[in-house]
Design a protein around this motif. Sequence first.
Motif, PDB file in Angstrom:
ATOM      1  N   ASN A 545       0.831  -1.200   0.000  1.00  0.00           N
ATOM      2  CA  ASN A 545       0.000   0.000   0.000  1.00  0.00           C
ATOM      3  C   ASN A 545       0.863   1.245   0.000  1.00  0.00           C
ATOM      4  O   ASN A 545       0.594   2.196  -0.726  1.00  0.00           O
ATOM      5  CB  ASN A 545      -0.909   0.025   1.233  1.00  0.00           C
ATOM      6  CG  ASN A 545      -2.039  -0.971   1.109  1.00  0.00           C
ATOM      7  OD1 ASN A 545      -2.281  -1.488   0.007  1.00  0.00           O
ATOM      8  ND2 ASN A 545      -2.699  -1.262   2.204  1.00  0.00           N
ATOM      9  N   LEU A 546       1.891   1.229   0.829  1.00  0.00           N
ATOM     10  CA  LEU A 546       2.752   2.399   0.913  1.00  0.00           C
ATOM     11  C   LEU A 546       3.525   2.601  -0.388  1.00  0.00           C
ATOM     12  O   LEU A 546       3.704   3.715  -0.860  1.00  0.00           O
ATOM     13  CB  LEU A 546       3.732   2.243   2.074  1.00  0.00           C
ATOM     14  CG  LEU A 546       3.143   2.524   3.452  1.00  0.00           C
ATOM     15  CD1 LEU A 546       4.054   2.025   4.539  1.00  0.00           C
ATOM     16  CD2 LEU A 546       2.896   4.010   3.617  1.00  0.00           C
ATOM     17  N   LYS A 547       3.987   1.474  -0.952  1.00  0.00           N
ATOM     18  CA  LYS A 547       4.784   1.582  -2.166  1.00  0.00           C
ATOM     19  C   LYS A 547       3.948   2.038  -3.349  1.00  0.00           C
ATOM     20  O   LYS A 547       4.409   2.799  -4.192  1.00  0.00           O
ATOM     21  CB  LYS A 547       5.436   0.227  -2.486  1.00  0.00           C
ATOM     22  CG  LYS A 547       6.708  -0.004  -1.696  1.00  0.00           C
ATOM     23  CD  LYS A 547       7.523  -1.116  -2.318  1.00  0.00           C
ATOM     24  CE  LYS A 547       8.968  -1.003  -1.884  1.00  0.00           C
ATOM     25  NZ  LYS A 547       9.732  -2.188  -2.255  1.00  0.00           N
ATOM     26  N   ASN A 548       2.732   1.536  -3.409  1.00  0.00           N
ATOM     27  CA  ASN A 548       1.881   1.901  -4.536  1.00  0.00           C
ATOM     28  C   ASN A 548       1.148   3.212  -4.316  1.00  0.00           C
ATOM     29  O   ASN A 548       0.436   3.691  -5.180  1.00  0.00           O
ATOM     30  CB  ASN A 548       0.838   0.804  -4.802  1.00  0.00           C
ATOM     31  CG  ASN A 548       1.511  -0.468  -5.231  1.00  0.00           C
ATOM     32  OD1 ASN A 548       2.654  -0.437  -5.679  1.00  0.00           O
ATOM     33  ND2 ASN A 548       0.832  -1.584  -5.077  1.00  0.00           N
ATOM     34  N   LEU A 549       1.354   3.752  -3.134  1.00  0.00           N
ATOM     35  CA  LEU A 549       0.688   4.994  -2.801  1.00  0.00           C
ATOM     36  C   LEU A 549       1.137   6.072  -3.772  1.00  0.00           C
ATOM     37  O   LEU A 549       2.306   6.143  -4.132  1.00  0.00           O
ATOM     38  CB  LEU A 549       1.114   5.366  -1.383  1.00  0.00           C
ATOM     39  CG  LEU A 549       0.391   6.513  -0.737  1.00  0.00           C
ATOM     40  CD1 LEU A 549      -0.982   6.033  -0.314  1.00  0.00           C
ATOM     41  CD2 LEU A 549       1.177   6.969   0.470  1.00  0.00           C
ATOM     42  N   ASP A 550       0.180   6.909  -4.168  1.00  0.00           N
ATOM     43  CA  ASP A 550       0.559   8.013  -5.054  1.00  0.00           C
ATOM     44  C   ASP A 550       1.216   9.086  -4.192  1.00  0.00           C
ATOM     45  O   ASP A 550       0.558   9.794  -3.453  1.00  0.00           O
ATOM     46  CB  ASP A 550      -0.693   8.570  -5.741  1.00  0.00           C
ATOM     47  CG  ASP A 550      -0.322   9.713  -6.659  1.00  0.00           C
ATOM     48  OD1 ASP A 550       0.886   9.871  -6.952  1.00  0.00           O
ATOM     49  OD2 ASP A 550      -1.236  10.448  -7.068  1.00  0.00           O
ATOM     50  N   SER A 731       6.675  12.190   4.961  1.00  0.00           N
ATOM     51  CA  SER A 731       6.688  10.737   4.856  1.00  0.00           C
ATOM     52  C   SER A 731       5.467  10.276   4.085  1.00  0.00           C
ATOM     53  O   SER A 731       4.497  11.015   3.927  1.00  0.00           O
ATOM     54  CB  SER A 731       6.680  10.105   6.246  1.00  0.00           C
ATOM     55  OG  SER A 731       5.367  10.116   6.754  1.00  0.00           O
ATOM     56  N   LEU A 732       5.534   9.031   3.625  1.00  0.00           N
ATOM     57  CA  LEU A 732       4.425   8.496   2.840  1.00  0.00           C
ATOM     58  C   LEU A 732       3.169   8.298   3.681  1.00  0.00           C
ATOM     59  O   LEU A 732       2.062   8.291   3.181  1.00  0.00           O
ATOM     60  CB  LEU A 732       4.834   7.161   2.221  1.00  0.00           C
ATOM     61  CG  LEU A 732       5.786   7.244   1.023  1.00  0.00           C
ATOM     62  CD1 LEU A 732       6.205   5.855   0.592  1.00  0.00           C
ATOM     63  CD2 LEU A 732       5.110   7.974  -0.129  1.00  0.00           C
ATOM     64  N   ARG A 733       3.384   8.095   4.983  1.00  0.00           N
ATOM     65  CA  ARG A 733       2.235   7.791   5.837  1.00  0.00           C
ATOM     66  C   ARG A 733       1.354   8.995   6.113  1.00  0.00           C
ATOM     67  O   ARG A 733       0.246   8.856   6.587  1.00  0.00           O
ATOM     68  CB  ARG A 733       2.733   7.250   7.182  1.00  0.00           C
ATOM     69  CG  ARG A 733       3.150   5.806   7.138  1.00  0.00           C
ATOM     70  CD  ARG A 733       3.783   5.418   8.448  1.00  0.00           C
ATOM     71  NE  ARG A 733       4.034   3.991   8.487  1.00  0.00           N
ATOM     72  CZ  ARG A 733       3.198   3.107   9.013  1.00  0.00           C
ATOM     73  NH1 ARG A 733       2.076   3.522   9.555  1.00  0.00           N
ATOM     74  NH2 ARG A 733       3.474   1.832   8.997  1.00  0.00           N
ATOM     75  N   GLU A 792      15.608   5.285  -3.740  1.00  0.00           N
ATOM     76  CA  GLU A 792      16.287   4.936  -2.491  1.00  0.00           C
ATOM     77  C   GLU A 792      15.782   5.783  -1.334  1.00  0.00           C
ATOM     78  O   GLU A 792      15.636   5.300  -0.213  1.00  0.00           O
ATOM     79  CB  GLU A 792      17.809   5.105  -2.630  1.00  0.00           C
ATOM     80  CG  GLU A 792      18.458   3.999  -3.448  1.00  0.00           C
ATOM     81  CD  GLU A 792      19.863   4.337  -3.922  1.00  0.00           C
ATOM     82  OE1 GLU A 792      20.446   3.504  -4.628  1.00  0.00           O
ATOM     83  OE2 GLU A 792      20.378   5.428  -3.596  1.00  0.00           O
ATOM     84  N   VAL A 793      15.528   7.041  -1.620  1.00  0.00           N
ATOM     85  CA  VAL A 793      14.994   7.913  -0.567  1.00  0.00           C
ATOM     86  C   VAL A 793      13.652   7.369  -0.080  1.00  0.00           C
ATOM     87  O   VAL A 793      13.401   7.269   1.123  1.00  0.00           O
ATOM     88  CB  VAL A 793      14.834   9.358  -1.087  1.00  0.00           C
ATOM     89  CG1 VAL A 793      14.144  10.224  -0.037  1.00  0.00           C
ATOM     90  CG2 VAL A 793      16.189   9.943  -1.447  1.00  0.00           C
ATOM     91  N   VAL A 794      12.813   6.981  -1.041  1.00  0.00           N
ATOM     92  CA  VAL A 794      11.500   6.440  -0.676  1.00  0.00           C
ATOM     93  C   VAL A 794      11.671   5.136   0.097  1.00  0.00           C
ATOM     94  O   VAL A 794      11.060   4.926   1.141  1.00  0.00           O
ATOM     95  CB  VAL A 794      10.640   6.213  -1.938  1.00  0.00           C
ATOM     96  CG1 VAL A 794       9.343   5.513  -1.567  1.00  0.00           C
ATOM     97  CG2 VAL A 794      10.361   7.538  -2.622  1.00  0.00           C
TER      98      VAL A 794
END
Lengths: 930, 114
Positions: A545-550, A731-733, A792-794
């Motif tokens: 979910n986090l990786k595919n998150l826009d 952050s992605l969250r 890499e940052v992500v």
Amino acid sequence: MMDRLSQLWRRLLFYLRRDRFDRELEEEMRFHIEMKAQVNAEAGMEPMEARYAAERQFGNQTLLREVSRDIWGVRSIETLFQDLRFGMRMLLKNPGFTAVIVITLALGIGANTTIFSLINTVLLKTLPVKDPQRLVFFMVAGPQGMGTGFSYPLLQQFNRNNHSFTGVIAANTPGRMRMAEPGTGGQVELVQAGRVSGNFFSELGVSAVAGRTLTQHDDSPTGGQPVAVISYNYWKRRFGLDPGVIGRKITLDDYPFTIVGVAPPGFFGIEVGGDPDLWWPIRMTPQVIPGSQVLNDSGHRWLFVMARLKPGVNVEQARAEMDAVFHQQLKEIAPDRLASFTHAQRRNYFERNIQLVAGGAGFTWLREQIKRPLLILMIIVGLALLIACANVANLLLARAAGRRKEMALRMAIGARRWRLIRQLLTESLLLAALSGTLGLLLAQWGARLLLAYLPQERTATLDLAPDARALGFTLAVSLLTGILFGLAPAFRATRLDLNSSLKDAAGGSAWRSRLTPHKLLIVTQVALSLFLLVGAGLFVRSLRNLKNLDAGFDRGNVVLFSLNTPNGYTLAQRVNLYRQTLERLEALPGARAASLASFSLLSGTGMNSNIVVEGYANQPDEDMDCHRLWVGPKYFATMGIPLLQGRDFGPQELRPQDGLPADELSASRPPQPQTSATPSAPLAAVINQTMARYFFRDENPLGRRFHLQRGPLQDIPIEVIGVIKDAKYYSLREQTPRAFYLSFFQRPREGTAGTMLLRSFADSASAAAAIRRAVQEIDPNVQTLNLRTMDEVVDRSLMRERFVAQLGSFFSLFALLLTSIGLYSALSYAVNQRTHEIGVRMALGARPRDVLRLTINQGMKLALIGIGIGLGGALALTRLMKSLLFDVSATDPLTFTVIALLLAFVALLACWIPARRAAKVDPMTALRFE
Amino acid sequence: MRSDAKKTELVPGTLEMLILKTIERNEGPMHGYGIARYIKQISNDVLQVEEGSLYPALQRLAIKGWVKAEWGQSENNRRARLYKLTPAGRKQLKQEVADFERVLEAILRVAQPT
């Protein structure tokens, strides 16, 4: 007690020298007999007769020898060795069987040791300093969580008002500096340099291995000394342990320093895993970094603070004292700043307290990051080991059945049951010991694998070599496993009815009728596997979910790096450097767009302040906080952030609005607010969707103005020229915060640009090489640092999630494999036991299909019970890991269903193979088998 | 075993005390044969220590740390294992003699005709 011990010691010595003892006893007896013979001879016997008589009188020499050995208690030790020898023979007789068990357990024990060694290093080990238990680490607890940073003025207050500690010490997070040895021709290199208080080494009780450490005098308020202490590693790496290094002149960022000492090996400061090359006094900061205000700025929280409790002072007393100092300082806030606070900010500011936590283990960024993931992983590998134990127990149970006859025979000729259990347990422990040894080796390799998940610069000096505690853990785990999987089979193998066993009446029906240990083990295994798989499934889904998150930007094909410039580089030179670099980057083959920014998105850094929006009437307590980022031209194109409205920065925003004032050329002194100088020339801003929607709703945001409430940009009007799609900031969250982007070149300042970006078709490795070359050509004194891709940052921002998800699924799949092997072998065994029965059934007319169904039913019933129990357990327990999940419920029905089906399918497969064998039983053969 | 002299069984538990006492009296290290011979002589051949009991007893004493065995020279210049008393052994002997005397006294009081 002492008597007991010394007796034991003498027995042990005796055991080690038992051969010598035998010889000596022999000699003693011979002497005795000869003396007797002599007496006999003197009494008139013939020499030969005298000797025979003496020997006769002496009695049974062999018996005497054995009695002696018994007295020394050697028998039990000898029995142990007998058992071990016998056990070894049994294991070697069945090398395949042994190998399967040892490998299974070694993987389990190895995984546990690996995770534990990381827990040990990150959470448990104490710093290599004097009396670490008396050290406390300062933290600030408030509504926004725990903080570890303190300002220099506050540190001084702590020191001034301290009555509880022998001293309060401080250190910053080491940063890069350019180290040179002028006049020696030695290469200029970047080193990790930390700044520490003068009492840092003395309070920690760390003394130099060469020269001296820093002193209070070096760090005195009247002016620091330009001296540095180097780490042992750096001494070795750079100076080859040359003792002449003491007194050597070096420069750090072109400022002259003298090396005065070398820290002891293994000392890395107070941040576990850090790897500083040298330390210099905090007080030298203004000299080394001209214009730096950090020593006076109470808003700049950049120091870790630790202290050593005085004897007899308890932590709470000390905390109260320091807390009072802290609150006194909070009250001294500038009135205009206080006035600008919203209600929430005021709360966040004042409702904070000093906390003192145990400091003996030092500080590590890793600890906060991976504590929870590590504990979860520990549970996972612990359960996996439990499954492995169940498996091995199952195998041994099957074998125990095969050895019934042997056991019965041994009992029939007089062996006691306890003696046999002991023999079987010895075998199990032997297996466990072998596995433990192999596991320890695996753990060495596993630890390295584990470190690959963590950022390298945080783990450089993490010492994962097993210490006494880790070895003890492995030993304990191995012993425990040995007993765990060995006990049931041992008791079962020796609990028998002699008559029926010797007659070999195979108890085929036992499987069906009772709750056997076999069944119990299988149900447990299935339940545990399901639990693990569900957990891993949830983690994997979160990570996906986090990786595919826009994220709002296109993370592929972007390379980031920083430029390190020599000291004395003026702002004008820097601006020039940036411009040239951007030009060169865009000219590289495959380049699509290049830009720069203060820092990378998702790096966890941010800048924010309250704003005032013209034409927007805010409530008194409304949160007006917005995030900002200084960027170069084409930033949005480089990052792949779509522009929704308006335009990107154009040529007019890429020229310095206020020129480059001469006095700002070198100093990074905070620029004075330019209140009325250029009131008519606003800065341009591109804002994100969230900000546009919040402040302007359906109105057109273009052309609207706002300004910052305070700080250097205060009162400079900022005009919206464009709106971009939301992009994640910290952050992605997170929920994307309100954010606006300003043009660096419109108002160039020191410290507001640091990261260069390039979007390119070229692969990252060749892009990196091209970038280095280009920078070298522009200015050979400038270094390219910190090359990384946006991917890499992500990835790094997802470190914790990857850590748990990948390792968790690895171990859960391992558990699944073990479980299916367990199911398979148990069912195979059952089929073998029932060959006769199946033969009879088939002879009486059962079709192969019936037999197949019967056997599969038998296995699947257990599997389904296990799945049911596992589901229940998982439902109850996955809530505990909620904080690590993202966008997936802890009781996600999809995950639960899929995992249950998967497990059922694997179980079916594991039952299918033995069932087919059962169906192929030839009735004639089976009946003759009897 | 043939023997002309009338042989008396040792009172159980007294062998160790006899050995310790013998070594103490001798004021120097003794070998096993010497100990057996000495007990026999002093008791006028009443007490005979069998080799099968003597050596195990010596080893028990060694484990408990009451005697210490060392290789040395016998009176006829042969290599022999010599036993000597340790301080702990000396203390133990005193204790055992005291206990023994008390028991013996009690037995005599019961056994003697009134």
